[in-house]
Design a protein around this motif. Structure first.
Motif, PDB file in Angstrom:
ATOM      1  N   GLU A 168      40.124  36.619  44.695  1.00 37.12           N
ATOM      2  CA  GLU A 168      40.259  35.183  44.512  1.00 37.12           C
ATOM      3  C   GLU A 168      41.094  34.899  43.269  1.00 37.12           C
ATOM      4  O   GLU A 168      41.739  35.796  42.717  1.00 37.12           O
ATOM      5  CB  GLU A 168      38.874  34.525  44.408  1.00 37.12           C
ATOM      6  N   GLY A 169      41.121  33.636  42.824  1.00 34.95           N
ATOM      7  CA  GLY A 169      41.920  33.271  41.663  1.00 34.95           C
ATOM      8  C   GLY A 169      43.401  33.393  41.970  1.00 34.95           C
ATOM      9  O   GLY A 169      43.889  32.925  42.996  1.00 34.95           O
ATOM     10  N   GLY A 170      44.138  34.052  41.095  1.00 30.06           N
ATOM     11  CA  GLY A 170      45.568  34.225  41.296  1.00 30.06           C
ATOM     12  C   GLY A 170      45.938  35.386  42.178  1.00 30.06           C
ATOM     13  O   GLY A 170      47.118  35.635  42.429  1.00 30.06           O
ATOM     14  N   HIS A 171      44.951  36.134  42.664  1.00 35.60           N
ATOM     15  CA  HIS A 171      45.183  37.272  43.561  1.00 35.60           C
ATOM     16  C   HIS A 171      46.147  38.295  42.939  1.00 35.60           C
ATOM     17  O   HIS A 171      47.226  38.572  43.469  1.00 35.60           O
ATOM     18  CB  HIS A 171      45.715  36.805  44.916  1.00 35.60           C
ATOM     19  N   THR A 172      45.737  38.856  41.813  1.00 32.84           N
ATOM     20  CA  THR A 172      46.533  39.896  41.167  1.00 32.84           C
ATOM     21  C   THR A 172      46.557  41.141  42.046  1.00 32.84           C
ATOM     22  O   THR A 172      45.552  41.498  42.664  1.00 32.84           O
ATOM     23  CB  THR A 172      45.940  40.242  39.791  1.00 32.84           C
ATOM     24  N   GLY A 188      52.015  42.710  40.524  1.00 33.06           N
ATOM     25  CA  GLY A 188      52.375  41.358  40.928  1.00 33.06           C
ATOM     26  C   GLY A 188      51.171  40.465  41.091  1.00 33.06           C
ATOM     27  O   GLY A 188      50.027  40.865  40.818  1.00 33.06           O
ATOM     28  N   GLN A 189      51.439  39.250  41.572  1.00 32.26           N
ATOM     29  CA  GLN A 189      50.393  38.259  41.765  1.00 32.26           C
ATOM     30  C   GLN A 189      50.825  37.297  42.863  1.00 32.26           C
ATOM     31  O   GLN A 189      51.994  36.915  42.945  1.00 32.26           O
ATOM     32  CB  GLN A 189      50.141  37.500  40.461  1.00 32.26           C
ATOM     33  N   LEU A 190      49.898  36.907  43.728  1.00 29.51           N
ATOM     34  CA  LEU A 190      50.241  36.004  44.819  1.00 29.51           C
ATOM     35  C   LEU A 190      50.327  34.564  44.359  1.00 29.51           C
ATOM     36  O   LEU A 190      51.138  33.790  44.852  1.00 29.51           O
ATOM     37  CB  LEU A 190      49.209  36.125  45.951  1.00 29.51           C
ATOM     38  N   ALA A 195      44.959  29.719  48.076  1.00 25.35           N
ATOM     39  CA  ALA A 195      43.689  29.322  47.473  1.00 25.35           C
ATOM     40  C   ALA A 195      42.512  29.982  48.164  1.00 25.35           C
ATOM     41  O   ALA A 195      41.464  30.213  47.574  1.00 25.35           O
ATOM     42  CB  ALA A 195      43.554  27.802  47.536  1.00 25.35           C
ATOM     43  N   GLY A 196      42.698  30.299  49.449  1.00 18.81           N
ATOM     44  CA  GLY A 196      41.620  30.972  50.159  1.00 18.81           C
ATOM     45  C   GLY A 196      41.453  32.395  49.659  1.00 18.81           C
ATOM     46  O   GLY A 196      42.355  32.992  49.063  1.00 18.81           O
ATOM     47  N   ARG A 197      40.314  32.955  49.874  1.00 19.21           N
ATOM     48  CA  ARG A 197      40.039  34.310  49.414  1.00 19.21           C
ATOM     49  C   ARG A 197      40.742  35.342  50.285  1.00 19.21           C
ATOM     50  O   ARG A 197      40.911  35.151  51.477  1.00 19.21           O
ATOM     51  CB  ARG A 197      38.528  34.552  49.411  1.00 19.21           C
TER      52      ARG A 197
END
Length: 385
Positions: A168-172, A188-190, A195-197
């Motif tokens: 969750e969060g920024g999806h690192t 990277g990061q999505l 916003a969904g898990r």
């Protein structure tokens, strides 16, 4: 000879004109599904000594290939397959995150697992988040990444790299490599657009893109080299996706992905362009029923794995607690281990064994299916030899 045996049985093949160079000779055990290469121990011009490879149970003919010539035996070798479920580490009665030997170590709720060879897996822990390395050969469990919360990882074909997306969060996104002792590297990061898990990641055959589905039905991919993010589609399926996310797995034979969803009790076929349709199960039937995939039902399909023949293995959670298989040959869905609606942790044969909320499964390429248990807080193994 002999006429029957198990994995690594010493088999002797008599004939003529084999030569004496092992590099020019191959021996295959041939059943109805595939040909499996045997290991040649020694040979002379009239005798081959080899070890039986892992096969499906039943009769096999033996094919000998010397240079460009081949022959298949009239006699058959009856393969006796052994199956067993065992607990590798952890126990349902201890809820901690302690490293140590396999017997000493403990886990909290686990929901992601990836096999990296040499009887070693990476386990992704939901509660008290962390990534744990479990090595049977070294008899140890070690935390390699504290504080990171992710689900099912994606493992490269050579098992040298593992990728995982933050839940969750920024999806690192992190990469773990064998050459660094599986130390994590942020690649990277999505970002907030997802916003969904995200519970699961999968590589396709090129291993350039990391595919994922978030809980809002967005299907997208991340380039592991350039960090480019590409939205593919919003999935057109009825019903909601589970708030914890869904599991996806790549199938090399079909060259597409398959996705499980707890809330619709189904497994979907997911094409690379985002087209999605039910492959097995029904959104109106939450129960365990075997049969051909059009008639079979699931109670709560979770993590999935694909073996070398293309068969699907799926663990089921609430009100099921079993391991299911979808045969790639005929699409038949069967329950291969566990007892329906019995949540406990018993080792033994598939008929004796039970699981305590299995959440994810991976395949090691050598007959071992490794299972991350949620409620059971353990790493289990279903071995087929």
């Amino acid at each position: 000879m002999p006429e029957n045996g198990k994995l690594r049985e010493k088999v002797i093949v008599k004939g003529s004109n084999f030569g004496n160079d092992k590099s020019k000779v191959k021996v295959y055990f041939v059943d109805g599904a595939s040909e499996r290469l045997a290991t040649i121990i020694n040979l002379d011009n009239q005798t081959i000594y080899c070890l039986a490879p892992r096969q499906l149970p039943g009769e096999n003919r033996i094919k000998v290939v010397v240079d460009d010539k081949e022959v298949i035996t009239d006699e058959v070798f009856e393969y006796e397959q052994a199956q067993n479920v065992s607990t590798i580490a952890g126990t349902q009665n201890v809820r901690k995150s302690e490293d140590g030997t396999l017997a000493e170590a403990s886990f909290e709720y686990t929901w992601g697992i990836g096999a990296v060879g040499n009887n070693t897996v990476l386990v992704f822990q939901r509660d008290n988040p962390r990534v744990r390395l479990v090595s049977v050969n070294d008899n140890k469990v070690a935390t390699i990444h504290p504080g990171f919360k992710a689900g099912k990882p994606a493992v490269t074909k050579d098992r040298q790299k593992v990728y995982a997306i933050g839940w969750e969060g920024g999806h690192t996104i992190y990469m773990y490599t064998k050459g660094t002792g599986w130390a994590p590297t942020r690649i990277g990061q999505l970002g907030a657009q997802y916003a969904g898990r995200v519970l699961s990641a999968a590589l396709d055959a090129s291993e350039e893109w990391l595919y994922f589905v978030d809980a809002n039905k967005k299907f997208a991919r991340f380039n592991v080299t350039t960090q480019e993010i590409e939205d593919i589609a919003t999935l057109d399926i009825s019903g909601s996706l589970h708030s914890n996310g869904v599991y996806i797995v790549y199938h090399p034979i079909y060259d597409c992905f398959f996705m499980s969803n707890q809330l619709t009790y189904s497994v979907y076929r997911l094409e690379k362009d985002g087209k999605c349709q039910v492959f097995a199960g029904s959104s109106t039937q939450a129960r365990v029923q075997d049969g051909y995939r059009e008639d079979a039902y699931f109670a709560q399909p979770n993590g999935m794995a694909i073996d070398e023949d293309g068969n699907f293995f799926i663990v089921e959670g609430f009100k099921a607690y079993v391991l299911r298989k979808i045969s790639v040959e005929d699409g038949y869905v069967s329950t291969v281990a566990g007892m329906v609606d019995v949540a406990s942790q018993i080792d033994g044969t598939p008929l004796e064994a039970t699981f305590n909320y299995p959440y994810d499964i991976c395949y090691d390429g050598e007959g071992g299916f490794w299972i991350a248990e949620g409620w059971g807080q353990a790493v289990r193994k279903y071995a087929v030899e």
